[in-house]
Motif scaffolding. Structure first.
Motif, PDB file in Angstrom:
ATOM      1  N   TYR A   1       2.435  -4.865  49.941  1.00 37.74           N
ATOM      2  CA  TYR A   1       2.670  -4.306  48.841  1.00 37.74           C
ATOM      3  C   TYR A   1       4.014  -3.402  48.893  1.00 37.74           C
ATOM      4  CZ  TYR A   1      -1.244  -6.049  46.320  1.00 37.74           C
ATOM      5  OH  TYR A   1      -2.137  -6.988  45.658  1.00 37.74           O
TER       6      TYR A   1
ATOM      7  N   ARG B   1      -0.712 -10.803  49.540  1.00 37.55           N
ATOM      8  CA  ARG B   1      -0.773 -10.115  48.135  1.00 37.55           C
ATOM      9  C   ARG B   1      -1.747 -11.102  47.348  1.00 37.55           C
ATOM     10  NH1 ARG B   1       3.876  -8.679  44.594  1.00 37.55           N
ATOM     11  NH2 ARG B   1       4.400 -10.991  44.944  1.00 37.55           N
TER      12      ARG B   1
ATOM     13  N   GLU C   1       7.215  -5.324  48.677  1.00 40.75           N
ATOM     14  CA  GLU C   1       7.610  -5.578  47.486  1.00 40.75           C
ATOM     15  C   GLU C   1       8.419  -4.492  46.628  1.00 40.75           C
ATOM     16  OE1 GLU C   1       7.920  -8.822  48.097  1.00 40.75           O
ATOM     17  OE2 GLU C   1       7.698  -9.361  45.976  1.00 40.75           O
TER      18      GLU C   1
END
Lengths: 430, 339
Positions: A309, A267, A312
């Motif tokens: 991503y 990230r 998360e």
């Protein structure tokens, strides 16, 4: 008694008056307009101003769009036909149509193969997307990646068959051992699949069965490349993202820190950097004749990126579940995989749908970034070969509008599907 | 993906030392294809047509080398590269040679470990501005916004020129020539600067070319030429002399039309005979067939023919020969003798 006043009444209505329509001012379009467009003086003025702006936009763009030239051989010819009028030169789309969709190196006589793979995609995706359909269809979904690989890249059917066989054997082994322990099933399955792939590769290397003409990855291009990258990467990154999200919550420190480091590292790095690494740096590590396929390198990088991503987003879903859900699963005597599979993930994933779809849409559009590492996706085709040809140098709006339309269709459908899915899964107490 | 991927990963580490020593000529012959780096698209210099065939001025150099080495002008795998990926592609061995309108500079030749083998186009950096701006000289551009391609020598030249003349400018960085044209037309910058050949090609595509002027100042020398990796001089010689053969062919009047006839038997001009392999055997000295130069010329014609077909005055780009004429006609093209 009733006759008494009979003569004194001039007229008695014997039937009911037919119901009249409500006055025009309180119903129908007039009322709608009064309520929505002109409720107050200020709003009325704004409406008029907005209408005028819409008129300005349409009156300048519609003639340009509708008067477009579809048949010409070059921009110069377009301008000749137009005689100084302003209109679109869509001829570039008709002449370079196949290049925009398939890239400039995919053999034209083989266009049916990716087209067929595209059509079959809908059949394969249907049972995953719409779970009311018969579950038997999932078998085709399982076969589809291997079939599509064979159709698009060609070559012998043995390569995808062995790959498929490895997956099937791995799954059977997994099923056999998973009752004992999830880890045993998992590692056993992976090991069995690897054994099948290596053995199969040795036994059948050089064999040629049902061979389609082979097309190399470098020859793929156009919107086909965007679709392939988008679909492959989304479908790979969702399971990997789930694994990473669970790993990040794990009690096992090594698993937990590997996941944390992976997610935070990916990230923290721009996607375009990863793509440059994939295309430029990796070729230093391999000798020229033995490199990993460029398409595969890009798929790995984009998948890593989006799975971090998605992890998360799913972690957000997991965190949103009340602690009672985890404890309830434990108190039922379920072990970790069962608890996750039956109780936690179905709820967490439902919460995460908007976030996952958001990333999927973003990822699909990010596939155009591969044009900077000289893969000729649709934007690469436009910016490179088409705009650099002597015929079409100088046509911009038409080409980029076409690309936007294609992307809009796909992204809007994804978004509509996700909204339908949210309504369908809505079980919360309203 | 394929099995080769799987094993490639395993063998990769073992074989990684093998790049530097291998002879490029042997690799190309074994592969049966020349991997030639070109641009992702520059009008007239390299672009695939509607059928996907690459054509252009730089592409013709690739084809000539392929014809000289392999006898087949179509035995080329064109590897498109951008300004940023071109050097790593060459250094890593992904391509055998780079013909991508690349400027020959000191640091690229020495520090980056490449060998420029010749010059196929003498270019120079210029400016294009809208006529309405009323600018007649680049020195009037004080405070102007200038569109400039990043990662190229033009960017550095621009900074040098404005600093030397003590005037200021604001760069608008762009990625490709196509983007530059659009930004310039949209008014995002007052001036667009790139090689003069590119400016001419760009102006030719405008709806009203006469509304734009190319300023008289040429602020840099941009000798464009093919290049190879440093350290394999045999391969560098082949590319260099293929280019020289194309230039010499124009000087001696050997064209794609008469090359077959001239190479059938030795003629009156000994230089032509040596070039086409009917006298002596120059090909053997660089490890090629005697007909190498004949094949290279037959591929797309001599230098002049290639120029006329792709960027010359008969094309929409309409470049004059200028510096790129033969030395006998006042230009800079001067092929060393074939002896």
């Amino acid at each position: 008694m009733s006759d008494t006043h009979a003569e004194s009444v001039a007229f008695v209505r014997e039937t009911a008056i037919p119901p009249a329509l409500p006055p025009a001012t309180v119903s129908g379009p007039v009322k709608w307009m009064r309520d929505n467009l002109f409720p107050t003086w200020a709003n009325g003025l704004l409406t008029v101003a907005a209408l005028y702006i819409i008129y300005l936009i349409l009156s300048s763009s519609l003639p340009w769009l509708l008067g477009g030239i579809w048949n010409a051989e070059s921009l110069a010819q377009c301008r000749e036909i137009l005689q100084g009028n302003s209109a679109a030169c869509f001829a570039v789309l008709s002449e370079r149509w196949n290049q925009l969709l398939f890239g400039f190196k995919y053999p034209p006589e083989l266009y049916w193969r990716p087209t067929l793979a595209f059509v079959l995609l809908f059949i394969a995706a249907a049972p995953v997307l719409f779970f009311d359909l018969p579950r038997k269809l999932l078998i085709f979904t399982g076969i589809y990646p291997f079939l599509a690989y064979w159709l698009i890249w060609g070559g012998t059917i043995l390569t995808p068959l062995i790959a498929l066989l490895g997956v099937v054997v791995g799954y059977l082994v997994f099923n056999r051992f998973v009752k004992g322990s999830f880890a045993a099933g998992m590692f056993g399955g992976v090991a069995a699949a690897l054994v099948v792939w290596i053995l199969g590769g040795m036994v059948f290397s050089g064999a040629d069965l049902f061979s389609l003409r082979s097309v190399s990855s470098r020859d793929l291009g156009g919107f086909m490349l965007n679709m392939m990258l988008g679909i492959t990467c989304v479908s790979l990154s969702v399971p990997i993202g789930i694994a990473l999200a669970l790993g990040r919550q794990s009690d096992l420190p090594i698993v937990k820190y590997i996941c944390v480091v992976f997610i935070e590292f990916i990230r923290g790095v721009p996607l375009i950097t990863l793509l440059f690494v994939a295309s430029v740096m990796l070729s230093y590590f391999f000798p020229p004749e033995r490199t990993v396929d460029l398409f595969l390198r890009v798929v790995i990088m984009i998948t890593m990126f989006s799975s971090a991503y998605i992890a998360e987003v799913i972690r957000g879903g997991l965190a949103a579940l009340p602690k009672g859900q985890y404890e309830a699963a434990d108190s039922l005597g379920l072990d970790y995989p069962q608890a996750m599979r039956l109780i936690i993930l179905p709820q967490a994933l439902k919460i995460s749908i908007p976030g996952i779809v958001n990333i999927a849409v973003g990822l699909f559009k990010d596939t155009t970034l591969v044009s900077v590492i000289t893969l000729f996706d649709i934007v690469g085709m436009i910016r490179g070969p088409i705009l650099a040809s002597t015929d079409w140098n100088g046509v911009y709006w038409e080409l980029f509008m076409f690309a936007s339309v294609l992307f809009f269709i796909v992204c809007y459908s994804i978004s509509q599907y996700s909204q339908w899915l949210e309504r369908r899964l809505a079980t919360d107490h309203r | 993906m394929k099995q080769s991927v799987f094993f490639g990963a395993l063998t990769g580490a073992v074989l990684v030392g093998g790049i530097a020593g291998a002879a490029t000529l042997d690799d190309v012959k074994a592969r049966g294809k020349l991997n030639c780096g070109v641009t992702t698209g520059l009008v007239g210099f390299a672009a695939p047509d509607a059928n996907g065939n690459w054509e252009g001025f730089d592409v013709a150099v690739c084809r000539a080398v392929a014809a000289a080495v392999l006898g087949d002008p179509n035995a080329v795998e064109f590897v498109p590269t951008t300004g940023k990926t071109r050097f790593t592609a060459l250094a890593s061995g992904e391509i055998d040679m780079l013909a991508r309108n690349t400027t020959w500079t000191f640091s690229r030749d020495t520090d980056l470990k490449f060998d420029f083998v010749g010059i196929n186009y003498y270019d120079g950096q210029g400016f294009i501005v809208p006529k309405a701006l009323g600018v007649t000289s680049a020195k009037d551009l004080d405070g102007a916004t200038v569109c400039i391609q990043t990662g190229t020598t033009t960017e550095l030249n621009l900074a040098d020129y404005f600093r030397a003349n003590n005037i200021s400018y604001e760069p608008v960085p762009i990625e490709t020539n196509a983007e530059g044209q659009q930004q310039y037309l949209a008014g995002a910058c007052d001036a667009y600067t790139t090689d003069a050949s590119g400016l001419a090609a760009t102006r030719a595509t405008f709806e009203t070319p006469s509304d734009h002027v190319i300023l008289p100042e040429i602020i840099s020398k941009e000798p464009l030429g093919p290049l190879v990796r440093h350290g394999d001089n045999d391969w560098g010689d082949i590319v260099m002399w293929t280019l020289n053969a194309l230039i010499a062919a124009e000087e001696y009047g050997v064209t794609s039309a008469n090359v077959e006839e001239l190479s059938a038997a030795a003629g009156d001009n000994p230089e032509v005979n040596r070039l086409l392999g009917t006298e002596d055997n120059l090909g053997a000295m660089i490890g090629l067939d005697a007909t190498w130069a004949k094949d290279a010329i037959a591929a797309g014609g001599n230098y002049g023919e290639i120029f006329e077909k792709n960027i010359g005055e008969s094309t929409p780009i309409g470049l004059a020969r200028g510096l790129n004429a033969q030395w006998t006609e006042g230009g800079l093209l001067y092929a060393p003798p074939f002896r």
